[in-house]
Design a protein around this motif. Sequence first.
Motif: not given
Length: 945
Positions: A466, A493, A496-497, A499-502
């Motif tokens: 994060t 990337r 994207q990473s 955002r995927s980890n909130m």
Amino acid sequence: MATQVNPNIKKKHFIGVPSPLGYVPGLGRGATGFTTRSDIGPARDATDVVDDRHAPPGKRTFAAAHAAQKAKNQEEEEEEEDLNDSNYDEFAGYGGSLFASGPYEKDDEEADAIYEAIDKRMDEKRKERREQREREEIMKYRQERPKIQQQFVDLKRKLSDVSDDMWNSIPEVGDARNKRQRNPRHEKLTPVPDTFLAKAAMSTGHVNALDPRQQHMGGFTTPYPGGMTPGVSTPWGAATEVDWRKIGEARNTLMDIKLNQVSDSVSGQTVVDPKGYLTDLQSMIPQYGGDISDVKKARLLLKSVRDTNPNHPPAWIASARLEEVTGKVQAARNIIMKGTEVCQKSEDVWLEAIRLQPTDIGRAVVTQAVRQISGSVRLWIKAAEIEEEMRAKKRIFRKALEHIPNSVRLWKAAVELEEPEDARIMLSRAVECCPQSVELWLALAKLETYENARKVLNKARENIPTDRQIWITAAKLEEAQKNNDNVNRIVDRALQSLRSNMVEINREQWIEDAEECEKAGSIITCQSIIRAVIGVGVEEEDRKHTWMEDAESSTTHGAIECARAIYAHALTVFPSKKSIWQRAAYFEKNHGTREQLEALLQRAVAHCPKAEVLWLMGAKSKWLAGDVPAARKILSLAFQANPNSEEIWLAAVKLESENNEDERARRLLAKARASAPTARVFMKSVKLEWVLKETEKAKDLIDEGLKHYSDFPKLWMMRGQILEQEGRTDAAREAYNQGLKKCPHSISLWLLLSQLEEKLCNITKARAILEKSRLKNPQCAELWLESVRLEWRASNRQIAQSLMARALQECPTAGRLWAEAIFMEARPQRKTKSVDALKRCEHDAHVLLAVARLFWSERKVNKSREWFNRAVKIDPDQGDAWAYFYKFETQHGTEEQQQEVKKRCNQAEPHHGELWCELSKDIKNWRTKTDELLPMVANNIKNMF
């Protein structure tokens, strides 16, 4: 016989009114009240208090006495409330509460916590003001009631200036007690002067008879010494002679012997240093200037706190610091060491003890401290700080890491002391012990090779998915290896990473990171971050406005590449927006190179071919670079895109005329008059013929232009000026009058006509013209200013002052009028006038220039330079400000400062200003450039103040 009542006598107001409660008649005269059964009723309750207020003291009932004693005992109990800690309840206070019997529920606890938080918050808000008020009150109290010790501190310090002679001449104090008893007034003796004794000693012979002239007084002719009896002869020649000089020398010798005996000890070492005594007095400055009684109170209070709660560390620390402040360092050490015995697990107490002890004892104390609290990071760091050798520091940190391996602070402090290779090894172990520390991962990546650094950063991303700094560092690493394609891929990337980890993408933080990357030299990373995050969280209709603000903000912060990337992204989204292209062009002009500007302008005219200003900027850039053919080519392309553009025609004419291509300029103007005739085209045609001294052609062109554009005032002005130049004043007056009929609101025409009449010494007529012009154009500052100057030049000072007052009433915010009014005042009143001007026109360039000149006249160089800078910054198009600034620097500045002013003026290219236009619009200076015109205007300034 019945008594008649006089009706005129008024009846008393209290007659017939019931008496007040508790009233006893005659009580003030010693009467005693009594109570009857009708007052108390037939019966009483057992709980009623007996009403025996009026009974004698000895006759009161037992019940009343018992009730009174019970009430008295209750009052004494309330006054003597037990304040012991055992009687204190955290919620109910001392002695319990009204609701102590009820249950204490969860809601009560939450309410108490909320109230306590509110009280704490309110106390913090008022803390600063309360402390400031207390400090002011203490300072005021000490100033009003200084102690005797403080009053004589300065006198003690002055003792250092006392010389040895002055110190030796201080008389002995002696014993002043019982002075009157030892020396009564009737036994006071007056010493005999030395001259009297010397005269007596020199006397020889015998005195055995009275002076006949003094017989009646019973005295001798020769004065006799005290104690002799009159009538007895004395052989003066038998007296012994006394050497008073030797007696004085003996006295001094005896005093020296006594001083030496006092000053030297048995061992021969000097105990009292006579020369250094005064120097020692100077060092005896009290360390604490407060009240001793306050110190005693504080010491007593802290002792009570320590005795009541010995396990409270702040009490020991406060006690030690109190003793330290008052100069009792040893007492402070003793107290804090006792505190370490009582509070062995208190980190703060041990740190305070280490601080107070000397270095050698501090090492022993810190050793004892880390034995008691081996898990304290601060104690281990303090232990390392005490050591002076590097090996000892490293040994302490390694020992600390054995006890606290998960302390990031200890790892960082230990790594900073190591060499790069040892630091890399330690960091490898550090990231294993502290896998959540981003700083340790990044520090290890910096010390590793490229391949190992990539592996380290990959492990860091796995442990801390994060954090954005790891991704940014990876992008910088790829850019350092010239892998620019990987930079964009890593940044994409990263978003994207995260955002995927909130993780929320904060564009302001990312833009700040981009600016930091630019400062570190990672330009590609900076641009990639800007492209990736510039549109995050921005509404579609707000994109242009927001991006322009971001670009300006980055420019202000010095992040030029970030601003350039923002403009580039905005132009890809809005390729047909003329305003964005223009902003980007001005940005490149101010912060970029000529090649970058020309490349941008080529792209700009391809997307916006109808934007004349972009074509003109491109042509001017080529022209300033000396590439005239390229400038002509750009203008020819501009003609094709804008065939009837007045700006492009005039730019082409200026290009040719500035390069001495007069015939080409004439042909261009002829084509322009044929294809795109405008008033400005005719004006430029007239000016070209005028500067080439073809006045007849110029007048013909004026006549032709006035047929089509009779309401264009500049053509009338040029006609009048040409006629005035030829000496035909009547024709010039007629031209100005005809022009005013067509253009009654042209201020320049009114001014030219008035100045013409003034030159011909027609002051009255000039005054009338200006009055008429003010009627036609009310609230015009230029006309009022000319009227004031006309009267001033005619030596009508009072009229000029009254006109200026009227002008300021009609135009209260006119900076020109205020600037003129400042220098119309006498020197003592100019500063006051300037203050009034700044209140009315704070951001007016004329007022700022006047204030700068005022400081210049007072020889305040630094202030004058500051106000000159403000004037040229607020209005760079004001040529007069640049001229005054340059003249100021020629007198008070260096060569570099003069060149800086000239450079800034050349970049600004001013076109306005009374003194500036007087020379720039002169036909003789029509080809003079800005850097050449600036010294000319500065030299033309005569009366500066």
